[in-house]
Enzyme design. Sequence first.
Site, PDB file in Angstrom:
ATOM      1  CG  ASP A   6      -1.957  42.076  42.870  1.00  0.00           C
ATOM      2  OD1 ASP A   6      -1.539  41.520  41.767  1.00  0.00           O
ATOM      3  OD2 ASP A   6      -1.503  41.883  43.984  1.00  0.00           O
ATOM      4  CG  ASP A  39      -1.629  39.279  46.372  1.00  0.00           C
ATOM      5  OD1 ASP A  39      -1.986  38.491  45.568  1.00  0.00           O
ATOM      6  OD2 ASP A  39      -0.953  40.082  46.173  1.00  0.00           O
ATOM      7  CD  GLU A  40      -3.711  38.402  41.478  1.00  0.00           C
ATOM      8  OE1 GLU A  40      -4.294  38.525  40.435  1.00  0.00           O
ATOM      9  OE2 GLU A  40      -2.711  37.732  41.561  1.00  0.00           O
TER      10      GLU A  40
HETATM   11  P1  TTP Z   1       1.871  38.900  43.536  1.00  0.00           P
HETATM   12  O1  TTP Z   1       0.714  39.609  43.809  1.00  0.00           O
HETATM   13  O2  TTP Z   1       2.195  38.104  42.248  1.00  0.00           O
HETATM   14  O3  TTP Z   1       3.173  39.226  44.301  1.00  0.00           O
HETATM   15  P2  TTP Z   1       3.409  40.724  45.491  1.00  0.00           P
HETATM   16  O4  TTP Z   1       1.854  40.745  46.040  1.00  0.00           O
HETATM   17  O5  TTP Z   1       4.082  39.945  46.539  1.00  0.00           O
HETATM   18  O6  TTP Z   1       3.891  41.820  44.718  1.00  0.00           O
HETATM   19  P3  TTP Z   1       3.157  42.731  43.769  1.00  0.00           P
HETATM   20  O7  TTP Z   1       3.255  44.278  44.623  1.00  0.00           O
HETATM   21  O8  TTP Z   1       3.937  42.820  42.564  1.00  0.00           O
HETATM   22  O9  TTP Z   1       1.780  42.285  43.640  1.00  0.00           O
HETATM   23  O10 TTP Z   1       1.798  37.133  44.496  1.00  0.00           O
HETATM   24  C1  TTP Z   1       1.062  37.351  45.821  1.00  0.00           C
HETATM   25  C2  TTP Z   1       1.569  36.657  47.023  1.00  0.00           C
HETATM   26  O11 TTP Z   1       1.801  35.267  46.579  1.00  0.00           O
HETATM   27  C3  TTP Z   1       3.091  36.950  47.269  1.00  0.00           C
HETATM   28  O12 TTP Z   1       3.432  38.131  48.248  1.00  0.00           O
HETATM   29  C4  TTP Z   1       3.820  35.950  47.634  1.00  0.00           C
HETATM   30  C5  TTP Z   1       3.055  34.842  46.803  1.00  0.00           C
HETATM   31  N1  TTP Z   1       3.941  34.309  45.685  1.00  0.00           N
HETATM   32  C6  TTP Z   1       4.616  33.069  46.177  1.00  0.00           C
HETATM   33  O13 TTP Z   1       4.629  32.439  47.094  1.00  0.00           O
HETATM   34  N2  TTP Z   1       5.491  32.803  44.806  1.00  0.00           N
HETATM   35  C7  TTP Z   1       5.391  33.133  43.861  1.00  0.00           C
HETATM   36  O14 TTP Z   1       5.921  32.943  42.834  1.00  0.00           O
HETATM   37  C8  TTP Z   1       4.548  34.480  43.681  1.00  0.00           C
HETATM   38  C9  TTP Z   1       4.672  35.298  42.231  1.00  0.00           C
HETATM   39  C10 TTP Z   1       3.994  35.017  44.583  1.00  0.00           C
HETATM   40 MG    MG Z   2       0.424  41.185  44.939  1.00  0.00          MG
END
Ligand code: TTP
Ligand code: MG
Length: 358
Positions: free
Chosen positions: A9, A105-106
């Site tokens: 992730d 992103d996962e």
């Molecule tokens: P996430 O992996 O949930 O968040 P993140 O990568 O920003 O932070 P973390 O370090 O906690 O993993 O989500 C991945 C991407 O998806 C994030 O950068 C932006 C997008 N996203 C949205 O557009 N809306 C949302 O509500 C969420 C949760 C994520």
């Molecule tokens: Mg993330």
Amino acid sequence: MGRIVIHVDMDHFFTAIEEREMPEIRGKPIVVGADPEKGRGVVSTCNYEARKFGIKSGMPISRAYRLCPDAVFLPVNYNLYKKVSREIMEILRKYADKLERWGLDEAFLDVSSRVRDYKEAESLAKEIKKEIFEKEKLTCSIGIGPNKLVAKIASDFRKPDGLTVVEENNAKAFLAPLPVRKLIGVGRKTERKLKEMGIETVGDLASYDPSKLVDALGVMGTKLYLMAQGIDESEVIEREDRKSIGRELTFDEDTDDLGFVKGILDMLSECVYENILKKDLSFKTVTLKIRYENFETHVYSKTLPFRTRQLEHLKKIAKELLVNNLKDLEDLKIRLVGVRVSNLVPMKGQRKLELDIQ
Ligand code: TTP
Ligand code: MG
């Protein structure tokens, strides 16, 4: 030995990319979301500096602004994030027997045949982190476990730039202290229901009477009970995420020789067909692209009432589209033609569906 699954992730993905592109904003609280000027829209994500002010994904931008007026507010540059996502998946692809993308992103990687034990899986994860950092200047957090559930929760355990390994015999103990909300599929509603039953942690769930869980939650009850034991049989599934497959060709010299163009369309159809076979897909829509000498470009499509994977259908429709649509511009020479199929469905799924219906 059982399976070993890795979950990757990316850390604060959208904002990490923005920081990389604009070194001058690094270290400041950054919020990516729609329409920052007008104060409308929601927060897509924010970096860890911004999270210190209580800003979170999904929050109205106006609220984020009140929490931290000094933050850098940026619009969503989705095309850039998509490009980076593709590059990262490309990197991950090399490390896995099977790769399952989850959003931008996962990803889950089944590495069972690549490593002999968790130690080796950990080394592999370090290599992955290193390669992503070297190539993309981005960090990620990685979880390793005996299944998708445990791997995903593990990747979230230490962030950013974390690496958490949970071996099979440790899975239940690892999950026990966590709030039930961490389990895949537990939203606010289920969380509330469980709370009413006195269940707050995964450990509470694991020691609850399973038949009472089923009474209260049906099939979900069984699933939750199994998850709480650290059990998750779901496979890492490679999804066909291509929406279309196409080939095109620019001629050395612009041409108005229809016979020649038809021959080229047959050849392009064969290339596309080879790809369809390799990916075990069927298609419903055929699209022809024609670019004329003046660079005017036209696209014509035909959607069949049935799915097919026959080369003859593809060739016939591509040529039909050419002949039927050339008329209006026949005094112009052709510079490029392309053949594309879309509305793709895996044959595997189709066969299964047929079986289900019988
Ligand atoms: P996430 O992996 O949930 O968040 P993140 O990568 O920003 O932070 P973390 O370090 O906690 O993993 O989500 C991945 C991407 O998806 C994030 O950068 C932006 C997008 N996203 C949205 O557009 N809306 C949302 O509500 C969420 C949760 C994520
Ligand atoms: Mg993330």
